[in-house]
Design a protein around this motif. Structure first.
Motif, PDB file in Angstrom:
ATOM      1  N   THR A  32      70.883 -20.155  53.723  1.00 42.35           N
ATOM      2  CA  THR A  32      71.537 -21.100  52.820  1.00 42.35           C
ATOM      3  C   THR A  32      72.664 -20.338  52.133  1.00 42.35           C
ATOM      4  N   GLN A  60      72.551 -24.808  39.872  1.00 45.04           N
ATOM      5  CA  GLN A  60      72.120 -23.607  40.589  1.00 45.04           C
ATOM      6  C   GLN A  60      71.879 -22.508  39.550  1.00 45.04           C
ATOM      7  N   TYR A  61      70.626 -22.373  39.112  1.00 42.71           N
ATOM      8  CA  TYR A  61      70.302 -21.469  38.002  1.00 42.71           C
ATOM      9  C   TYR A  61      70.637 -20.016  38.315  1.00 42.71           C
ATOM     10  N   GLU A  62      70.403 -19.602  39.552  1.00 42.37           N
ATOM     11  CA  GLU A  62      70.726 -18.227  39.920  1.00 42.37           C
ATOM     12  C   GLU A  62      72.211 -17.934  39.689  1.00 42.37           C
ATOM     13  N   GLN A  63      73.070 -18.888  40.058  1.00 38.95           N
ATOM     14  CA  GLN A  63      74.511 -18.685  39.868  1.00 38.95           C
ATOM     15  C   GLN A  63      74.879 -18.663  38.386  1.00 38.95           C
ATOM     16  N   LEU A 113      74.962 -29.744  43.364  1.00 34.03           N
ATOM     17  CA  LEU A 113      74.036 -29.834  44.482  1.00 34.03           C
ATOM     18  C   LEU A 113      73.909 -31.273  44.974  1.00 34.03           C
ATOM     19  N   TYR A 131      75.512 -29.069  49.177  1.00 38.47           N
ATOM     20  CA  TYR A 131      76.394 -29.316  48.036  1.00 38.47           C
ATOM     21  C   TYR A 131      77.169 -30.621  48.214  1.00 38.47           C
ATOM     22  N   SER A 152      81.180 -25.731  46.927  1.00 36.19           N
ATOM     23  CA  SER A 152      80.647 -27.014  46.454  1.00 36.19           C
ATOM     24  C   SER A 152      81.763 -28.022  46.161  1.00 36.19           C
ATOM     25  N   LEU A 179      69.671 -25.571  50.679  1.00 35.04           N
ATOM     26  CA  LEU A 179      70.450 -26.236  49.635  1.00 35.04           C
ATOM     27  C   LEU A 179      71.734 -26.789  50.248  1.00 35.04           C
ATOM     28  N   GLY A 239      64.062 -22.854  36.668  1.00 35.65           N
ATOM     29  CA  GLY A 239      64.871 -21.872  37.389  1.00 35.65           C
ATOM     30  C   GLY A 239      64.216 -20.503  37.413  1.00 35.65           C
ATOM     31  N   GLN A 267      68.011 -11.785  44.785  1.00 33.82           N
ATOM     32  CA  GLN A 267      67.009 -12.514  43.996  1.00 33.82           C
ATOM     33  C   GLN A 267      65.892 -11.603  43.513  1.00 33.82           C
TER      34      GLN A 267
END
Length: 356
Positions: free
Chosen positions: A24, A283-286, A79, A73, A202, A71, A151, A133
């Motif tokens: 992804t 997108q919590y990681e971003q 998303l 977009y 996105s 995922l 998240g 991650q």
């Protein structure tokens, strides 16, 4: 000491290595292509590619393949939840978890894949999560002011492992290393050819055209997942997502406007390029990555809105950029990985002796 231990490990009996790569986005594949030649020095590597939303092709033989959990977009910076849910096939996932032969390998490396993590848990096989991650297992890794409980849970539990090796912009903890940078970037001499590289996956072509046609005095090279052939529209050159073309664009750019991913900002930092980072909504990681970038002095935005014009001009006229040397990551991180694997093996043998 590092070279000595690595040399000893490489000359031992060759390992059977299972390497799960999340497909992804492009970052995981880009990192894998750099790591593979080094991993192959320690043994044979079988690849499991899991996911269905990457614009890059993995230039290596793939032994196992799954659409996994992916995922997708929309065209407005967020998303596509409907498309994500349409791709969810629980019965197929269950079957793939049961059939994935992780138990046949000496070392399982997992770059944030759920199926591999679930298969290892089911079969009681030890694994190492190796990737960006993994860094979020540490409370020292930057987070936004308003944390997301969902998240946080996903980052820590989506692909559980026995051990973690994280990658991030800075070494926030003892098991966290700098990013893996493509060899083309490591050997590059960055220059400024007075255009701005744009990679905002996105957003779609029409939206990107409206946004950047407004800055007629500047040239943009926009990489879009919708573009199949390079074309020019006014001050914009639309280019298909291609590893080599993107590398050259970034190396010769004034700076880059991109999402809140990890690999692209990391490469820009290594090259000393200016960055605007716009995390994908939801997108919590971003969003966490943006928090880390802001600590380094990088311009980060929540969205492209009516204030974007003034922010852009302030950014382009400013002289500040961040430059960190990320050239030593691969030998350092792999040294840590294979010493860790030796310890895991010794602990397993010790436990088996206890139960005999």
């Amino acid at each position: 000491m590092i070279e000595t231990i690595s040399h000893q490990l490489k000359n031992k009996i060759k390992l059977k290595i299972f390497y799960a790569i999340q497909a992804t986005g492009n970052g995981h594949i880009s990192r894998a292509m750099e790591l593979l030649p080094h991993l192959e020095q320690y043994g044979t590597v079988d690849i499991f590619l899991s996911g269905a939303n990457s614009s890059l092709v993995l230039d290596a033989q793939v032994k196992y393949r799954s659409n996994g959990l992916s995922l997708f977009y929309n065209c407005a910076g967020g998303l596509d939840y409907w498309k994500i849910m349409k791709g969810y096939q629980p019965f197929k996932l269950k079957k793939e978890i049961q059939e994935l032969p992780v138990e046949k390998y000496d070392l399982v490396i997992n770059d944030f894949d759920y199926i591999t993590a679930a298969a290892c848990a089911k079969k009681k096989v030890s694994s190492v999560q190796f990737g960006h991650q993994g860094s979020f297992q540490s409370s020292k890794t930057p987070r936004p002011e308003n944390k997301s409980s969902v998240g946080e849970w996903l980052l820590k539990n989506y692909a559980r492992a026995n051990h973690y090796i994280g990658l991030h912009f800075e070494k926030y903890d003892e098991f966290i290393f700098h990013p893996v940078i493509k060899k083309e970037m490591l050997g590059a001499e960055p220059i400024n050819k007075n255009y701005i590289t744009v990679y905002l996956p996105s957003y779609c072509e029409p939206q990107l055209g409206v946004i950047f046609h407004a800055f007629k005095e500047f040239r943009f090279q926009i990489f879009s997942r919708e573009t199949t052939q390079a074309k020019t529209s006014g001050n914009i050159q639309f280019i298909p997502v291609d590893r080599s073309l993107f590398n050259q664009s970034l190396i010769h750019s004034t700076g880059i406007i991109t999402g809140g991913g990890f690999e692209t900002p990391a490469e820009a930092i290594h090259l000393g390029k200016k960055i605007i980072s716009i995390p994908i909504r939801g997108q919590y990681e971003q969003i966490c990555n943006a928090a880390a970038l802001e600590k380094l002095g990088v311009t980060c935005l929540k969205s492209i809105d009516e204030n974007f014009s003034s922010i852009f001009y302030n950014w382009i006229e400013g002289k500040n950029s961040v430059c960190i040397d990320y050239s030593k990551t691969i030998p350092e991180a792999l040294e840590y990985l294979f010493v860790l694997n030796e310890k895991m093996k010794a602990n397993k043998e010790e436990a088996e002796l206890v139960f005999e």
